[in-house]
Design an enzyme around this catalytic site. Structure first.
Site, short mmCIF file in Angstrom:
data_model
loop_
_atom_site.label_atom_id
_atom_site.label_comp_id
_atom_site.label_asym_id
_atom_site.label_seq_id
_atom_site.Cartn_x
_atom_site.Cartn_y
_atom_site.Cartn_z
N GLU A 93 0.81 -1.22 0.00
CA GLU A 93 0.00 0.00 0.00
C GLU A 93 0.84 1.26 0.00
O GLU A 93 1.99 1.28 0.43
CB GLU A 93 -1.00 -0.01 1.15
CG GLU A 93 -0.46 -0.42 2.48
CD GLU A 93 -1.55 -0.40 3.55
OE1 GLU A 93 -2.13 -1.46 3.80
OE2 GLU A 93 -1.79 0.66 4.13
N CYS A 106 3.60 8.31 0.69
CA CYS A 106 4.21 7.37 1.62
C CYS A 106 4.26 6.02 0.91
O CYS A 106 3.23 5.48 0.51
CB CYS A 106 3.35 7.28 2.88
SG CYS A 106 3.89 6.01 4.02
N CYS A 113 6.69 -7.41 6.62
CA CYS A 113 7.84 -6.93 7.38
C CYS A 113 8.23 -7.98 8.40
O CYS A 113 7.36 -8.68 8.92
CB CYS A 113 7.47 -5.62 8.08
SG CYS A 113 8.85 -4.83 8.94
N CYS A 117 7.41 -5.23 15.24
CA CYS A 117 7.03 -4.23 16.25
C CYS A 117 5.62 -4.55 16.75
O CYS A 117 4.71 -4.83 15.96
CB CYS A 117 7.09 -2.82 15.66
SG CYS A 117 8.76 -2.37 15.17
N CYS A 120 2.36 -2.68 15.39
CA CYS A 120 2.29 -2.41 13.96
C CYS A 120 1.52 -3.49 13.20
O CYS A 120 1.79 -4.68 13.36
CB CYS A 120 3.70 -2.28 13.41
SG CYS A 120 3.76 -1.95 11.64
N CYS A 334 -0.32 2.35 9.20
CA CYS A 334 0.51 1.42 8.41
C CYS A 334 -0.07 0.03 8.31
O CYS A 334 -0.36 -0.61 9.30
CB CYS A 334 1.88 1.28 9.06
SG CYS A 334 2.51 2.78 9.71
N1 SAH Z 1 10.29 -0.04 9.30
C1 SAH Z 1 10.29 1.39 9.41
C2 SAH Z 1 9.05 2.01 8.77
C3 SAH Z 1 7.81 1.63 9.50
S1 SAH Z 1 6.35 2.58 9.44
C4 SAH Z 1 10.37 1.79 10.87
O1 SAH Z 1 10.23 0.94 11.73
O2 SAH Z 1 10.62 2.95 11.15
C5 SAH Z 1 6.69 4.21 9.96
C6 SAH Z 1 6.43 4.54 11.42
O3 SAH Z 1 5.11 4.22 11.86
C7 SAH Z 1 7.38 3.84 12.37
O4 SAH Z 1 7.84 4.77 13.31
C8 SAH Z 1 6.48 2.82 13.01
O5 SAH Z 1 6.99 2.38 14.23
C9 SAH Z 1 5.19 3.59 13.12
N2 SAH Z 1 3.99 2.77 13.34
C10 SAH Z 1 3.72 1.53 12.91
N3 SAH Z 1 2.51 1.11 13.32
C11 SAH Z 1 1.99 2.11 14.04
C12 SAH Z 1 0.76 2.29 14.74
N4 SAH Z 1 -0.17 1.34 14.79
N5 SAH Z 1 0.58 3.47 15.36
C13 SAH Z 1 1.51 4.45 15.32
N6 SAH Z 1 2.68 4.34 14.68
C14 SAH Z 1 2.93 3.19 14.05
#
Ligand code: SAH
Length: 356
Positions: A93, A106, A113, A117, A120, A334
């Site tokens: 996406e 974006c 992935c 995390c 996420c 995301c």
């Molecule tokens: N792999 C990269 C890009 C990920 S997405 C990274 O980890 O930075 C970009 C940002 O959105 C990251 O800071 C990630 O931790 C955050 N993110 C992911 N899921 C989220 C959620 N449910 N709420 C808020 N931030 C989120």
């Protein structure tokens, strides 16, 4: 013989390739323009090339296809979300966000992935595969084509970890900023990483001018570990040292992303610890009230509490903003559109406004 992905060749490489198949280098320049300026997705569109050459090209090369599987337009704010289907059926996406200063896209760097995390949505199904440079580029081209609007900023903050797809990600940055392509300024590109230390160090030496965003999310090693498994591999002091090195080498200020999770990392002690960690660093903090994900139990603090958190950090001399929420009515966080699509796809898509 496997046909090579011609859309991932740089401007220089494509000219070399043409020599290899007995063509003049300027043919390479023409093809580069078709793919990267005019968003052609098939050789048949390249009408200033002879039919023989187009046939020869399709024998040696391919342009990976990407279909718009869903396109949602927010009713709340100027945000549009795209779900793309790749040639092998994987879904990715991208999000278009319109601002006064221009349009920002974006993009995803991987299908799925493997960083895991806890909050996420993209982590839930694990990693399917890394994207080709051309698949990262095409997300931008498709959005431009679909919306008939020029894109001026890129954030690599969609699904995936860009530094887990290092070579293709760096290739993408070179190509999207190449003057023979879309020529988007590297200063208008931000890439977010969960903190892969060797990747950050290597990126610092690439001579790029992009902004690096570091997903911090916890103010101590213990708290970070509880939210991000990658912290087991790269501890907080090492990650911060790598960020300092990036700043030293590139002169580009780091953005620290901090997803606020109610009762987990939004307490007064977090403010104290964050201040101690960041006050001597030339950086910016971006607070993201965590987006609730159906499969996860995390909650976000109230908006008032988030503002209070921000104000206290600010008082302590930290440069900080709260990320404006975008597209909450269209699975803005995301990986959520992709998740929902996987969960309840019955052949039809969400509201399809543009289909090509
Ligand atoms: N792999 C990269 C890009 C990920 S997405 C990274 O980890 O930075 C970009 C940002 O959105 C990251 O800071 C990630 O931790 C955050 N993110 C992911 N899921 C989220 C959620 N449910 N709420 C808020 N931030 C989120």
């Amino acid at each position: 013989m496997d046909r090579q992905d011609i859309a991932s060749f740089t401007y220089e490489e494509i000219q070399e390739e043409m020599k290899k198949i007995g063509e003049k280098p300027f043919r390479g320049r023409q093809i580069y323009e078709w793919i990267h300026v005019r968003s052609a997705d098939d050789f048949s569109e390249m009408t200033n090339l002879s039919r023989e050459l187009r046939e020869k090209l399709s024998l040696h090369y391919r342009i990976p296809q990407m279909k718009v599987a869903a396109h949602q337009v927010s009713r709340k704010d100027p945000t549009e979300k795209f779900l793309f289907e790749l040639e092998d059926g994987n879904m990715i996406e991208s999000v278009l966000m319109k601002y006064e200063y221009g349009n920002s896209v974006c993009i995803s760097s991987q299908a799925g992935c493997r960083m895991g995390c806890r909050f996420c949505a993209s982590a839930i199904g694990g990693l399917k595969r890394s994207l080709l440079a051309s698949e990262m580029l095409r997300q931008v081209y498709q959005v431009q084509k679909c919306c008939k609007e020029r894109v001026s900023n890129i954030v690599v903050m969609g699904t995936g970890e860009p530094l887990d797809n290092y070579e293709n990600f760096v290739r993408f940055v070179h190509m999207i900023s190449d003057e023979h392509g879309l020529h988007i300024s590297q200063r208008s590109i931000t890439a977010s990483t969960c903190g892969i230390v060797p990747g950050i160090q290597r990126l610092a030496g690439e001579g790029l001018q992009i902004t690096l965003a570091l997903s911090l999310h916890g103010s101590t090693q213990e708290k970070r570990k509880a939210l991000m498994p990658v912290a087991n591999k790269y501890a907080l002091p090492e990650v911060l040292a790598a960020c300092d090195y990036y700043f030293e080498k590139t002169g580009r200020r780091i953005t620290f992303e901090y997803s606020l999770v109610k009762g987990v990392n939004d307490q007064p002690e977090d403010i104290r610890e964050l201040t101690a960690l960041l006050k001597h660093r030339n950086c910016h903090v971006n607070l993201i009230p965590v987006n609730p994900v159906k499969e996860r139990t995390f909650r976000r603090p109230s908006y008032e509490n988030a503002v209070e958190f921000k104000n206290k950090l600010e008082k302590n001399g930290i440069n900080v903003t709260i990320r404006r929420e975008r597209g909450s009515d269209i699975d803005g966080a995301c990986g959520q559109l992709r998740r929902r699509y996987a969960a309840d796809h019955k052949g039809e898509t969400d509201e399809i406004i543009c289909d090509d």
